[in-house]
Design a protein around this motif. Structure first.
Motif, PDB file in Angstrom:
ATOM      1  N   TYR A  26       0.828  -1.204   0.000  1.00  0.00           N
ATOM      2  CA  TYR A  26       0.000   0.000   0.000  1.00  0.00           C
ATOM      3  C   TYR A  26       0.862   1.253   0.000  1.00  0.00           C
ATOM      4  O   TYR A  26       0.657   2.170  -0.819  1.00  0.00           O
ATOM      5  N   TYR A  27       1.832   1.325   0.900  1.00  0.00           N
ATOM      6  CA  TYR A  27       2.653   2.529   1.006  1.00  0.00           C
ATOM      7  C   TYR A  27       3.591   2.683  -0.193  1.00  0.00           C
ATOM      8  O   TYR A  27       4.088   3.784  -0.440  1.00  0.00           O
ATOM      9  N   ALA A  28       3.809   1.628  -0.935  1.00  0.00           N
ATOM     10  CA  ALA A  28       4.613   1.715  -2.159  1.00  0.00           C
ATOM     11  C   ALA A  28       3.771   2.109  -3.365  1.00  0.00           C
ATOM     12  O   ALA A  28       4.290   2.187  -4.484  1.00  0.00           O
ATOM     13  N   THR A  29       2.463   2.364  -3.157  1.00  0.00           N
ATOM     14  CA  THR A  29       1.522   2.718  -4.223  1.00  0.00           C
ATOM     15  C   THR A  29       1.548   1.678  -5.342  1.00  0.00           C
ATOM     16  O   THR A  29       1.481   2.014  -6.528  1.00  0.00           O
ATOM     17  N   LEU A  30       1.635   0.424  -4.981  1.00  0.00           N
ATOM     18  CA  LEU A  30       1.729  -0.636  -5.983  1.00  0.00           C
ATOM     19  C   LEU A  30       0.367  -1.246  -6.316  1.00  0.00           C
ATOM     20  O   LEU A  30       0.015  -1.410  -7.483  1.00  0.00           O
ATOM     21  N   TRP A  31      -0.374  -1.681  -5.295  1.00  0.00           N
ATOM     22  CA  TRP A  31      -1.691  -2.285  -5.508  1.00  0.00           C
ATOM     23  C   TRP A  31      -1.587  -3.500  -6.435  1.00  0.00           C
ATOM     24  O   TRP A  31      -2.427  -3.704  -7.314  1.00  0.00           O
ATOM     25  N   THR A  32      -0.559  -4.301  -6.215  1.00  0.00           N
ATOM     26  CA  THR A  32      -0.274  -5.400  -7.140  1.00  0.00           C
ATOM     27  C   THR A  32      -0.634  -6.779  -6.611  1.00  0.00           C
ATOM     28  O   THR A  32      -0.627  -7.739  -7.387  1.00  0.00           O
ATOM     29  N   ASN A  33      -0.933  -6.920  -5.320  1.00  0.00           N
ATOM     30  CA  ASN A  33      -1.207  -8.261  -4.805  1.00  0.00           C
ATOM     31  C   ASN A  33      -2.553  -8.368  -4.093  1.00  0.00           C
ATOM     32  O   ASN A  33      -2.770  -9.292  -3.321  1.00  0.00           O
ATOM     33  N   ASN A  34      -3.453  -7.432  -4.360  1.00  0.00           N
ATOM     34  CA  ASN A  34      -4.768  -7.489  -3.736  1.00  0.00           C
ATOM     35  C   ASN A  34      -5.675  -8.549  -4.356  1.00  0.00           C
ATOM     36  O   ASN A  34      -6.618  -9.017  -3.713  1.00  0.00           O
ATOM     37  N   LEU A  35      -5.404  -8.936  -5.592  1.00  0.00           N
ATOM     38  CA  LEU A  35      -6.344  -9.771  -6.348  1.00  0.00           C
ATOM     39  C   LEU A  35      -5.967 -11.248  -6.347  1.00  0.00           C
ATOM     40  O   LEU A  35      -6.451 -11.993  -7.193  1.00  0.00           O
ATOM     41  N   LEU A  36      -5.153 -11.660  -5.398  1.00  0.00           N
ATOM     42  CA  LEU A  36      -4.681 -13.046  -5.397  1.00  0.00           C
ATOM     43  C   LEU A  36      -5.822 -14.047  -5.254  1.00  0.00           C
ATOM     44  O   LEU A  36      -5.754 -15.158  -5.794  1.00  0.00           O
ATOM     45  N   ASP A  37      -6.879 -13.683  -4.530  1.00  0.00           N
ATOM     46  CA  ASP A  37      -7.975 -14.622  -4.258  1.00  0.00           C
ATOM     47  C   ASP A  37      -9.302 -14.197  -4.897  1.00  0.00           C
ATOM     48  O   ASP A  37     -10.349 -14.760  -4.569  1.00  0.00           O
ATOM     49  N   THR A  38      -9.263 -13.215  -5.795  1.00  0.00           N
ATOM     50  CA  THR A  38     -10.514 -12.729  -6.383  1.00  0.00           C
ATOM     51  C   THR A  38     -11.215 -13.825  -7.178  1.00  0.00           C
ATOM     52  O   THR A  38     -12.443 -14.012  -7.069  1.00  0.00           O
ATOM     53  N   ASP A  39     -10.461 -14.569  -7.979  1.00  0.00           N
ATOM     54  CA  ASP A  39     -11.081 -15.656  -8.749  1.00  0.00           C
ATOM     55  C   ASP A  39     -11.619 -16.753  -7.832  1.00  0.00           C
ATOM     56  O   ASP A  39     -12.624 -17.399  -8.148  1.00  0.00           O
ATOM     57  N   LYS A  40     -10.957 -16.947  -6.700  1.00  0.00           N
ATOM     58  CA  LYS A  40     -11.456 -17.919  -5.725  1.00  0.00           C
ATOM     59  C   LYS A  40     -12.827 -17.476  -5.197  1.00  0.00           C
ATOM     60  O   LYS A  40     -13.740 -18.303  -5.005  1.00  0.00           O
ATOM     61  N   THR A  41     -12.985 -16.178  -4.956  1.00  0.00           N
ATOM     62  CA  THR A  41     -14.280 -15.664  -4.507  1.00  0.00           C
ATOM     63  C   THR A  41     -15.339 -15.870  -5.581  1.00  0.00           C
ATOM     64  O   THR A  41     -16.472 -16.277  -5.301  1.00  0.00           O
ATOM     65  N   MET A  42     -14.969 -15.580  -6.841  1.00  0.00           N
ATOM     66  CA  MET A  42     -15.903 -15.779  -7.946  1.00  0.00           C
ATOM     67  C   MET A  42     -16.290 -17.248  -8.066  1.00  0.00           C
ATOM     68  O   MET A  42     -17.458 -17.588  -8.345  1.00  0.00           O
ATOM     69  N   GLN A  43     -15.343 -18.127  -7.809  1.00  0.00           N
ATOM     70  CA  GLN A  43     -15.616 -19.559  -7.905  1.00  0.00           C
ATOM     71  C   GLN A  43     -16.660 -19.985  -6.881  1.00  0.00           C
ATOM     72  O   GLN A  43     -17.440 -20.913  -7.135  1.00  0.00           O
ATOM     73  N   THR A  44     -16.698 -19.316  -5.714  1.00  0.00           N
ATOM     74  CA  THR A  44     -17.721 -19.668  -4.722  1.00  0.00           C
ATOM     75  C   THR A  44     -19.120 -19.368  -5.244  1.00  0.00           C
ATOM     76  O   THR A  44     -20.086 -20.019  -4.847  1.00  0.00           O
ATOM     77  N   PHE A  45     -19.239 -18.370  -6.124  1.00  0.00           N
ATOM     78  CA  PHE A  45     -20.534 -18.116  -6.758  1.00  0.00           C
ATOM     79  C   PHE A  45     -20.908 -19.264  -7.684  1.00  0.00           C
ATOM     80  O   PHE A  45     -22.023 -19.786  -7.626  1.00  0.00           O
ATOM     81  N   PHE A  46     -19.958 -19.679  -8.516  1.00  0.00           N
ATOM     82  CA  PHE A  46     -20.241 -20.776  -9.446  1.00  0.00           C
ATOM     83  C   PHE A  46     -20.571 -22.061  -8.684  1.00  0.00           C
ATOM     84  O   PHE A  46     -21.560 -22.739  -8.990  1.00  0.00           O
ATOM     85  N   ASP A  47     -19.750 -22.393  -7.698  1.00  0.00           N
ATOM     86  CA  ASP A  47     -19.965 -23.625  -6.931  1.00  0.00           C
ATOM     87  C   ASP A  47     -21.272 -23.572  -6.151  1.00  0.00           C
ATOM     88  O   ASP A  47     -22.041 -24.543  -6.130  1.00  0.00           O
ATOM     89  N   GLY A  48     -21.518 -22.449  -5.492  1.00  0.00           N
ATOM     90  CA  GLY A  48     -22.722 -22.318  -4.681  1.00  0.00           C
ATOM     91  C   GLY A  48     -23.987 -22.365  -5.508  1.00  0.00           C
ATOM     92  O   GLY A  48     -24.994 -22.958  -5.098  1.00  0.00           O
ATOM     93  N   CYS A  49     -23.941 -21.753  -6.682  1.00  0.00           N
ATOM     94  CA  CYS A  49     -25.115 -21.755  -7.557  1.00  0.00           C
ATOM     95  C   CYS A  49     -25.421 -23.165  -8.052  1.00  0.00           C
ATOM     96  O   CYS A  49     -26.578 -23.603  -8.056  1.00  0.00           O
ATOM     97  N   ALA A  50     -24.371 -23.880  -8.463  1.00  0.00           N
ATOM     98  CA  ALA A  50     -24.582 -25.248  -8.947  1.00  0.00           C
ATOM     99  C   ALA A  50     -25.126 -26.150  -7.847  1.00  0.00           C
ATOM    100  O   ALA A  50     -25.987 -27.000  -8.082  1.00  0.00           O
TER     101      ALA A  50
END
Length: 592
Positions: free
Chosen positions: A277-301
């Motif tokens: 954050y303090y390096a103004t990078l914002w480069t590793n926040n999305l490591l688990d975003t697809d995992k969260t999206m997958q819970t939608f797919f799995d939960g819906c099925a």
């Protein structure tokens, strides 16, 4: 970090406050006869929101005189408010003042009681989120969780909301509306959106330097951490008690590094990689975003067509259908007219709405599934309404002006905190390419760093690390197994800097512990605040249900039907966290 809710969305918290003392809340815990939480939610919305809005309209912060001491005044409904003078520049403690707005749900215990434990300060994230609004609208729920020994206290950080001076790059609300929001949006390189973001940032940050150059050096996390210590001391306490979410974990970790001997209790929940954050990078926040999206797919099925209208036989089929919908909307956006506004469901709107839903799956996944199914059939209204706000209107009404959280506050804090970045369009294009290669969601996330292009070159004398410290009491960090923007990995990294700290894992999708109903997690939180008990290292807390299902009975401790096995306190805590988990975070300017 959070795309924190706008006031119109946060107001929903009060619905559940009104219900909390009623047996009817337990129907909400079960769902209605169709397992539908939103039906019960909607049935109370109009009346409760009207009452809350009326209370807000009748109260003016001008009626609360600023003071060097905490002087509390009745405000809103069953709240107390104060305005505390603090140095605008702590290097010049007797110079110009900032005024911090605070509100609290006071403990029912008298201050002199041996059981009274003082205030817990809350920060909702952002940066730039309003702690005042959080406590005005959800303070009773937090009080239920932490217990009656504590005051639940929210404050607007300097530059934000009801605190003054207030960050605003625009001279009028109309000027801001005409310029347009800098909230979450897709940067489509093929359509020139990366270059457009670069150019917009040069304009808006030019306004920042032109209009606020004397104020901006004092709007940062370092100064806000010092404000928290001042607030704590004004209560007559030497050490801080704190619960911060998302960006609030940056604030907490910064405080802990600056004042390690001033911590009584500290929970940081939905933890950001502070160094990144303090390096103004914002480069590793999305490591688990697809995992969260997958819970939608799995939960819906798993839920089936009755509970998930976007159902297909397998999670892979649902994912494929969503990809097909993306492609169709790219070619042919869907026009929408609602009772409130109008617009298009285009690729940007669809992608942004889905991304925002990942923050609060329990509140939004069922509605998202219905919205996607309707959109596939050519009707975009429900999906459009998930991120809908009334159109801007000029108002000449007399009376106290409405104070909204504005886009500029988050940019001022995060761009001031971080290192200066390149002003080159070519460098921003390389950054965009790097981030989108790591995650498809980088097309939304890369705009955050883009907002700091051509930020005024200010002295960077504020605290920027190292983020380590032998704290006077161990910190409790909380991370979800599928958090879309603050991966569990970050909590474990930050914990290494603070000996004795413990990471509590919540096995759920969503951003911070509040977005899923786990009695286990919230009981640990209460124990930590009340008697300092930390969970064993490696503890994993389960939740009582999936986003598409009713309460299940998987574990005897936390998921057995409450009528038979839960104590009165446990029922109350579960009521509060279920209510909080059902509140969605609609689009707003804050990245975390």
């Amino acid at each position: 970090m959070v795309f924190a809710p706008r006031n119109t969305t946060l107001l929903a918290c009060i619905i559940f406050v009104a219900l909390a003392s009623s047996p009817f809340i337990f129907q909400i815990l079960r769902g209605d006869t169709n397992g539908n939480f939103s039906t019960l939610y909607d049935s109370f919305e109009a009346g409760v929101l009207t009452a809350t809005t009326g209370a807000r309209a009748k109260f003016s912060w001008d009626s609360v005189p600023p003071s060097d001491h905490l002087v509390w005044h009745d405000c809103y409904t069953e709240h107390q408010c104060a305005r505390l003078n603090v140095p605008l520049n702590y290097s010049d403690p007797y110079g110009e003042k900032a005024i911090i707005a605070l509100t609290r749900i006071p403990s029912p215990l008298p201050v002199g009681s041996p059981w009274y434990r003082g205030p817990i300060l809350f920060n909702p994230g952002g940066p730039g989120g309003s702690g005042v609004d959080l406590v005005v609208q959800a303070g009773k729920l937090f009080s239920t969780i932490v217990g009656p020994q504590f005051d639940v206290l929210g404050f607007d950080p300097r530059g934000v909301g009801h605190s003054v001076p207030r960050v605003s790059f625009f001279e009028t609300a109309a000027e801001r509306a005409l310029w347009g929001s800098v909230g979450p949006h897709v940067l489509d390189a093929s359509a020139g959106e990366v270059a457009r973001q670069w150019a917009r940032s040069k304009v808006i940050n030019g306004l920042a330097g032109e209009r606020l150059l004397n104020l901006l050096p004092h709007i940062n996390t370092d100064q806000t951490a010092r404000d928290m210590l001042r607030i704590t001391e004004a209560h007559g306490n030497e050490k801080l008690q704190y619960w911060g979410f998302s960006y609030g974990t940056v604030l907490g970790a910064t405080f802990a590094a600056m004042f390690p001997d001033k911590i009584e209790r500290m929970i940081i929940d939905g933890v950001v990689d502070v160094e990144n954050y303090y390096a103004t990078l914002w480069t590793n926040n999305l490591l688990d975003t697809d995992k969260t999206m997958q819970t939608f797919f799995d939960g819906c099925a798993e839920a089936g067509p009755d509970d998930c209208p976007f159902y297909a036989p397998t999670a892979e089929d649902i994912s494929r259908n969503l990809t097909n919908l993306y492609n169709a909307i790219r070619k042919k956006p869907v026009p929408v007219r609602t009772k409130v506004s109008y617009g298009l469901v285009d690729y940007n709107r669809l992608r942004t709405t889905i991304f925002m839903s990942l923050y609060t799956p329990y509140a939004t996944f069922p509605a998202l599934a219905r919205g996607l199914a309707d959109l596939a059939a050519g009707d975009g209204r429900l999906l459009f309404e998930m991120e809908e706000f009334p159109p801007f209107q000029c108002s000449c009404d007399e009376g106290p002006p409405r104070i909204d959280i504005v886009d500029e506050a988050y940019a001022a804090i995060l761009c001031n905190d971080g290192v200066d970045i390149s002003e080159s369009l070519g460098d921003f294009e390389k950054y965009f390419k790097h981030l989108t290669e790591k995650s498809s969601w980088g097309e939304l996330w890369s705009a955050i760093r883009g907002n700091c292009i051509s930020w005024p070159r200010l002295p960077k004398s504020h605290f920027q690390g190292p983020f380590t410290g032998n704290t006077s009491f161990p910190i409790l960090l909380i991370g979800n197994t599928a958090d879309p923007v603050t991966p569990l990995w970050a909590a474990k990294k930050v914990s290494k800097g603070y000996p004795g700290s413990v990471v509590l894992t919540q096995n759920s999708p969503g951003h911070s512990s509040l977005t899923a109903p786990s009695l286990c997690t919230q009981k640990y939180i209460r124990r930590y605040f009340t008697d300092g008990t930390l969970p064993d290292r490696g503890t994993v807390c389960e939740v009582i249900k999936s986003p598409f299902s009713q309460i299940t009975s998987k574990t005897p401790t936390d998921q057995t039907p409450f009528e038979n096995n839960w104590t009165s306190d446990e029922r109350d805590i579960l009521t509060a966290i279920t209510a909080l988990s059902m509140i969605s975070r609609s689009s707003a300017p804050y990245p975390l």
